[in-house]
Scaffold this motif. Structure first.
Motif, PDB file in Angstrom:
ATOM      1  N   ASN A 220       0.697  -1.059  -0.209  1.00 22.56           N
ATOM      2  CA  ASN A 220      -0.048  -0.032   0.118  1.00 22.56           C
ATOM      3  C   ASN A 220       0.868   1.034  -0.069  1.00 22.56           C
ATOM      4  OD1 ASN A 220       1.247  -0.482   2.454  1.00 22.56           O
ATOM      5  ND2 ASN A 220      -0.960   0.240   3.700  1.00 22.56           N
TER       6      ASN A 220
ATOM      7  N   PRO B 137       1.707   6.658  -4.258  1.00 24.45           N
ATOM      8  CA  PRO B 137       2.336   7.064  -5.567  1.00 24.45           C
ATOM      9  C   PRO B 137       3.644   7.791  -5.286  1.00 24.45           C
ATOM     10  CG  PRO B 137       0.205   7.296  -5.739  1.00 24.45           C
ATOM     11  CD  PRO B 137       0.376   6.968  -4.164  1.00 24.45           C
ATOM     12  N   SER B 138       3.870   8.671  -4.308  1.00 20.49           N
ATOM     13  CA  SER B 138       5.024   9.730  -4.304  1.00 20.49           C
ATOM     14  C   SER B 138       6.277   8.829  -3.682  1.00 20.49           C
ATOM     15  CB  SER B 138       4.648  10.899  -3.138  1.00 20.49           C
ATOM     16  OG  SER B 138       3.620  11.299  -3.352  1.00 20.49           O
TER      17      SER B 138
ATOM     18  N   PRO C 251       4.491  16.428   5.909  1.00 22.04           N
ATOM     19  CA  PRO C 251       3.593  16.251   4.621  1.00 22.04           C
ATOM     20  C   PRO C 251       3.400  14.591   4.594  1.00 22.04           C
ATOM     21  CG  PRO C 251       5.484  17.540   4.145  1.00 22.04           C
ATOM     22  CD  PRO C 251       5.749  17.210   5.443  1.00 22.04           C
ATOM     23  N   ARG C 252       2.136  14.161   4.112  1.00 17.48           N
ATOM     24  CA  ARG C 252       1.802  12.837   4.075  1.00 17.48           C
ATOM     25  C   ARG C 252       1.212  12.583   2.789  1.00 17.48           C
ATOM     26  NH1 ARG C 252       2.863  11.321   9.060  1.00 17.48           N
ATOM     27  NH2 ARG C 252       2.563   9.118   8.529  1.00 17.48           N
ATOM     28  N   ASP C 253       1.451  11.577   2.102  1.00 20.61           N
ATOM     29  CA  ASP C 253       0.586  11.015   1.085  1.00 20.61           C
ATOM     30  C   ASP C 253       0.121   9.733   1.401  1.00 20.61           C
ATOM     31  OD1 ASP C 253       1.409  10.345  -2.431  1.00 20.61           O
ATOM     32  OD2 ASP C 253      -0.232  10.108  -1.259  1.00 20.61           O
ATOM     33  N   GLY C 254      -1.344   9.734   1.662  1.00 23.10           N
ATOM     34  CA  GLY C 254      -1.947   8.554   2.217  1.00 23.10           C
ATOM     35  C   GLY C 254      -1.666   8.264   3.588  1.00 23.10           C
ATOM     36  N   SER C 255      -0.807   7.026   3.912  1.00 24.34           N
ATOM     37  CA  SER C 255      -0.428   6.874   5.268  1.00 24.34           C
ATOM     38  C   SER C 255       1.032   6.687   5.188  1.00 24.34           C
ATOM     39  CB  SER C 255      -0.794   5.344   5.691  1.00 24.34           C
ATOM     40  OG  SER C 255      -0.048   4.473   4.794  1.00 24.34           O
TER      41      SER C 255
ATOM     42  N   LEU D 260       6.421  11.529   3.916  1.00 25.80           N
ATOM     43  CA  LEU D 260       7.314  11.873   2.923  1.00 25.80           C
ATOM     44  C   LEU D 260       8.384  12.654   3.519  1.00 25.80           C
ATOM     45  CD1 LEU D 260       4.762  12.839   0.285  1.00 25.80           C
ATOM     46  CD2 LEU D 260       5.748  10.618   0.470  1.00 25.80           C
TER      47      LEU D 260
ATOM     48  N   GLU E  49      -1.663  14.029   9.926  1.00 25.28           N
ATOM     49  CA  GLU E  49      -0.545  13.747  10.846  1.00 25.28           C
ATOM     50  C   GLU E  49      -1.074  12.456  11.947  1.00 25.28           C
ATOM     51  OE1 GLU E  49       0.645  17.427  12.756  1.00 25.28           O
ATOM     52  OE2 GLU E  49       1.833  17.947  10.872  1.00 25.28           O
TER      53      GLU E  49
ATOM     54  N   ASN F  55      -0.709  19.506   5.424  1.00 23.57           N
ATOM     55  CA  ASN F  55       0.649  19.998   4.945  1.00 23.57           C
ATOM     56  C   ASN F  55       0.696  19.883   3.545  1.00 23.57           C
ATOM     57  OD1 ASN F  55       1.991  20.814   7.312  1.00 23.57           O
ATOM     58  ND2 ASN F  55       1.896  18.638   8.146  1.00 23.57           N
ATOM     59  N   ASP F  56       1.349  20.800   2.953  1.00 22.84           N
ATOM     60  CA  ASP F  56       1.620  20.631   1.405  1.00 22.84           C
ATOM     61  C   ASP F  56       2.583  19.559   1.233  1.00 22.84           C
ATOM     62  OD1 ASP F  56       1.175  24.191   1.091  1.00 22.84           O
ATOM     63  OD2 ASP F  56      -0.294  22.493   0.874  1.00 22.84           O
ATOM     64  N   LEU F  57       2.528  18.821  -0.111  1.00 25.61           N
ATOM     65  CA  LEU F  57       3.353  17.819  -0.195  1.00 25.61           C
ATOM     66  C   LEU F  57       4.687  18.562  -0.944  1.00 25.61           C
ATOM     67  CD1 LEU F  57       0.897  15.086  -1.863  1.00 25.61           C
ATOM     68  CD2 LEU F  57       1.807  15.455   0.463  1.00 25.61           C
TER      69      LEU F  57
ATOM     70  N   LEU G 207       3.764  13.023  -6.058  1.00 22.80           N
ATOM     71  CA  LEU G 207       2.839  12.873  -7.400  1.00 22.80           C
ATOM     72  C   LEU G 207       1.571  13.361  -7.172  1.00 22.80           C
ATOM     73  CD1 LEU G 207       3.765  11.418  -9.793  1.00 22.80           C
ATOM     74  CD2 LEU G 207       2.404   9.358  -9.219  1.00 22.80           C
TER      75      LEU G 207
ATOM     76  N   LEU H 223      -0.930   2.613 -12.426  1.00 22.07           N
ATOM     77  CA  LEU H 223      -1.660   3.249 -11.307  1.00 22.07           C
ATOM     78  C   LEU H 223      -2.835   3.998 -11.731  1.00 22.07           C
ATOM     79  CD1 LEU H 223      -0.316   3.760  -8.445  1.00 22.07           C
ATOM     80  CD2 LEU H 223       0.071   5.982  -9.334  1.00 22.07           C
TER      81      LEU H 223
ATOM     82  N   GLN I 102      -8.231   4.711   0.035  1.00 26.82           N
ATOM     83  CA  GLN I 102      -6.897   3.860  -0.003  1.00 26.82           C
ATOM     84  C   GLN I 102      -7.036   2.881  -1.192  1.00 26.82           C
ATOM     85  OE1 GLN I 102      -4.773   5.347   1.600  1.00 26.82           O
ATOM     86  NE2 GLN I 102      -2.884   4.029   1.190  1.00 26.82           N
TER      87      GLN I 102
END
Lengths: 507, 309
Positions: free
Chosen positions: A263, A266-267, A392-396, A399, A492, B51-53, B58, B119, B129
């Motif tokens: 899981n 993508p990042s 910063p987070r992407d999903g769980s 990053l 967070e 927060n900003d990425l 992506l 993807l 998810q």
């Protein structure tokens, strides 16, 4: 009527009977006599040295007994400056003893001899034609430690436990060089192999050069991947007289982000793969606390700066990374208690910045990768949040961020019945942190860095507060805290309730 | 007999209820007590927006993304990938009419350990998810069917036999000519597979060694020794068989539209016949070029689904 035989028997028996109490008293008296004798001997020696302290002496020879494997040239550099043959003026006795004492201290710091280097002074025989009336000979007695030692055991790092096997080869060429081979496997670092070769420069234990090679594979569940590292480095470290430690080094590492979880976001998939980092770093530490784990007085300052990939360094990533850590402790006097109450207020502050640079001699800088960014949050960091819980987070997946600041204030109180001499403390804390990613300002890196630093203060940082118990074991500091997050950002990961932390370096 | 039944019922049910009573008591002991629960529900006091990425993250996309082995420029233009298994699925998605974007990537990013993978698009901003789960190559047919493509699948014995020709004979010859022919490795495989991983020469040397060792291990699985003449002659015979199978038809097995099998053939013919690949040891390419109808099959697919030569 008692017969003479009976009386004789009684006497014999009473002689044989060992009276416990009398024995004890005898032993005590003997010990007291010995102690008094030693005291007197010490006093006599001090009086002797004291009364002769300004006696002019010349050191004619220094002998080190028991150092079979130590190189002559190595010892020469250490002792030659002290010998009177190399000096213009004679010493006084106290000066001479001081000089030899500091040379013995330096010998001790090399860690190739057992504890307890003893020093003897003698006058050479007057019939020796090469001696002068003021000459003294100095004898240093040391016991060399075993050259090869093999150790296995368990280790506690920050929020991680591991088992290791270590081979240590001391004094390889007779000049306190050492080779250290280490293999470990742990809860987070699945495997790590490290070889370090270390040698002091010019017989000075405070100046060391080391070459190391490393191959490790670490799980990073907060970002759903595993990072494999292979690299080598060259480092030079020195310590100043005031106790500040510096280290400058070059490291070249091949990093591989691999083993993504099913899981993974993508990042993280975007950043998967290989990258090579070639960097020069500098570390400075000044530790003036009175206890490394539960300090009541003093301060600690540490900075780490690293420049990677710029100019001739090459590699795949280029940045300037700078991290600052300070912490201080002050004792709090309680009105009713005389002297040191054991209550102390400690505070810590950490900040860091990752400034992207153009790679090699190019003109535009590349955005940062997940391997290089900072992570914030965890039981040894900002308590009340999971590991890598801030930012910063992407999903769980966490990053990481390019700029962060975190601070905490802890009140350490000794338990009322147990007292301040035990390593147990009650802790009340509040800590906060902010981790931000660099905003894209159309290629103008300086502007985006300034804007992001300004953004650190535009709203309340994510914070948590709570209380807990701290135990300062000689190996590490253990904490069990009950914490509640007060301010957070959506996404967070916080930890409400109990949190256990083990580590060396707490915020 | 009702009374005994009810008695039995009571016997069987009462131990259960006392057991469940015990477990619920234990659960209550470990669960958060009520006052603490209300405390937990009242924190955090303040919640800010997320927060900003970072820049390399992506952004959510509306178009699904296929991760293949490719160069950045080729991927942006939608040109064919230089890896047969990636090109096979890239051609398949083009034939099935599934709109997608192509991004260059590496094996480490894949959920199955090898490329390609897809993807799917995140349809809305608060996508769950599930929508982020990448689709490995073995589930792409099902994905295409779910998104409206009409897939004809032949399951005849002949199909299996010819598919095995591709998977074993032609693939072994391909592995040998790409990785184990020294001239080809340095002019084709090195710039495509190794140079893109890192700029450091030590890293590149290590990866080259790993690639060649993996290719050799793969070939040794098929037979105990690697006989180059044997490999090439087997591939030649396979090309001959495929050429006879195709005959004068535009697509394999006499279909009106190209299928997955056509895409599999195209994956190898495109890469062997493409001048841009700069093959130095051209034995396998020459063997293929002798079969005129396979060359035309490749041209047809290239023009129709990849926009020209």
């Amino acid at each position: 009527m008692a017969s003479p035989v009976d009386q004789g028997d009684d006497l014999f028996e009473s002689l044989q009977k060992t009276d416990e109490k009398k024995l004890e008293e005898k032993a005590k008296a003997l010990a007291e006599k010995e102690a008094a004798y030693n005291e007197k001997a010490k006093q006599r020696l001090m009086d002797l040295i004291g009364s002769n302290s300004t006696l002019p002496v010349t050191i004619s020879s220094i002998r080190l007994i028991g150092a079979k494997h130590t190189r002559r040239s190595f010892l020469d550099r250490l002792f030659n400056p002290i010998l009177s043959a190399n000096r213009d003026a004679p010493y006084t006795l106290s000066e001479a003893l001081e000089q030899v004492g500091s040379a013995a201290d330096r010998l001790r710091k090399f860690d190739i001899y057992h504890e307890g280097i003893s020093m003897f002074v003698d006058r050479p025989s007057p019939t020796d034609p090469s001696s002068t009336p003021t000459d003294i000979d100095v004898y240093l007695q040391a016991r060399e430690r075993g050259r090869i030692s093999l150790k296995t055991g368990t280790d506690l790092g920050n929020v991680e436990g591991s088992a290791y096997g270590e081979l240590h080869w001391r004094n390889i060429f007779g000049g306190a060089e050492s080779l250290n081979l280490n293999a470990s496997a742990g809860t987070r670092t699945r495997s790590a192999y490290q070889a370090t070769f270390d040698t002091p420069i010019l017989s000075d234990p405070d100046k060391r050069v080391s070459v190391d090679a490393l191959s490790s594979s670490t799980l990073k569940p907060w970002a759903s991947h595993e990072e494999a590292l292979k690299g080598a480095g060259l480092k030079y470290s020195w310590a100043t007289k005031s106790g500040m430690k510096h280290q400058v080094g070059y490291t070249g590492i091949w990093r591989q982000v691999t083993g993504l979880a099913a899981n993974a976001s993508p990042s993280v998939r975007n950043d998967a793969g290989d990258s090579a980092k070639s960097s020069i770093s500098h570390t400075w530490v000044a530790d003036r606390r009175n206890h490394p784990f539960i300090p009541t007085r003093g301060y600690l300052m540490k900075t780490v700066s690293e420049i990677a990939g710029w100019g001739p360094l090459q590699g795949d990533v280029a940045f300037w990374k700078s991290e600052l850590e300070t912490s201080g402790a002050i004792p709090i006097p309680i009105p009713g208690i005389k002297g040191d109450s054991g209550v102390s207020l400690t505070g810590g502050l950490r900040a860091g910045m990752l400034y992207p640079l153009p790679l090699g001699f190019a003109s535009t800088s590349q955005p940062s990768r997940i391997n290089d960014r900072f992570q914030l949050g965890g039981p040894t960091d900002v308590r009340g949040f999971k590991i890598g819980g801030l930012g910063p987070r992407d999903g769980s997946d966490a990053l990481g961020g390019d700029i962060f600041a975190a601070g905490s204030a802890n009140l350490l109180i000794p338990f009322p019945r147990v007292g301040k001499d035990t390593p147990l403390r009650l802790q009340l804390f509040a800590n906060a942190g902010r981790l931000l990613a660099l905003k894209d300002r159309g290629g103008n890196t300086q502007k985006s860095v300034y804007n992001t630093i300004a953004q650190l203060g535009d709203s309340l940082p994510s914070m948590a507060a709570g209380f807990g118990v701290v135990y300062a074991h000689p190996v590490a500091r253990f904490e069990l805290n009950f914490s509640l997050p007060l301010v957070m950002r959506r996404g967070e990961e916080t930890r409400k309730g109990l949190q256990f932390g083990v580590g060396i370096n707490f915020l | 007999m009702p009374p005994t039944n009810s008695a039995e019922d009571e016997d069987t049910s009462s131990p259960q209820t006392s057991f469940s009573r015990q477990t619920s008591r234990v659960r209550d002991f470990f669960s958060v007590p009520a006052p603490v629960k209300t405390l937990f529900n009242s924190v955090p006091i303040l919640t800010y927006p997320p927060n900003d990425l970072p820049q390399r993250a992506l952004k959510p996309t509306r178009v699904p993304i296929l991760y293949v082995f490719s160069t950045k420029e080729d991927a942006a233009a939608g040109r064919p990938s230089f890896n047969p298994s990636c090109l096979k699925w890239q051609a398949f998605l083009n034939i099935a009419g599934i709109n997608h974007r192509v991004v260059s990537s590496s094996n480490h990013a894949s959920p199955s350990g090898s490329l390609p993978f897809l993807l799917p698009a995140s349809a809305s901003s608060n996508a769950s998810q599930e929508s982020f789960k990448p689709i490995p190559s073995n589930k792409l047919i099902r994905y295409a069917k779910e998104h409206g493509a009409i897939i004809e699948e032949s399951t005849s014995m002949r199909y299996e036999a010819y598919q095995s020709l591709l998977d074993h004979r032609i693939r072994s010859a391909w592995l040998y000519t790409l990785y184990l022919e020294p001239k080809n490795f340095s002019s084709v495989a090195y710039p495509l597979y190794v140079s893109s991983t890192s700029s450091n020469p030590l890293v590149r040397a290590s990866i080259s060694y790993q690639l060649r060792a993996a290719a050799e291990a793969e070939l040794l699985k098929q037979s105990s020794i690697i006989d180059t003449d044997d490999l090439y002659s087997e591939a030649d015979k396979a090309f001959e068989a495929l050429s006879i199978l195709l005959g004068d038809d535009p697509w394999f097995f006499g279909n009106e539209k190209p299928t997955l099998f056509d895409a599999s053939i195209f994956a190898y013919t495109q890469l062997l016949l493409d001048e841009n690949m700069e093959w130095k040891e051209r034995k396998l390419c020459r063997a293929l070029r002798r079969r005129e109808n396979l060359v035309q099959h490749r041209e047809r697919l290239l023009v129709r689904y990849f926009g020209g030569s």
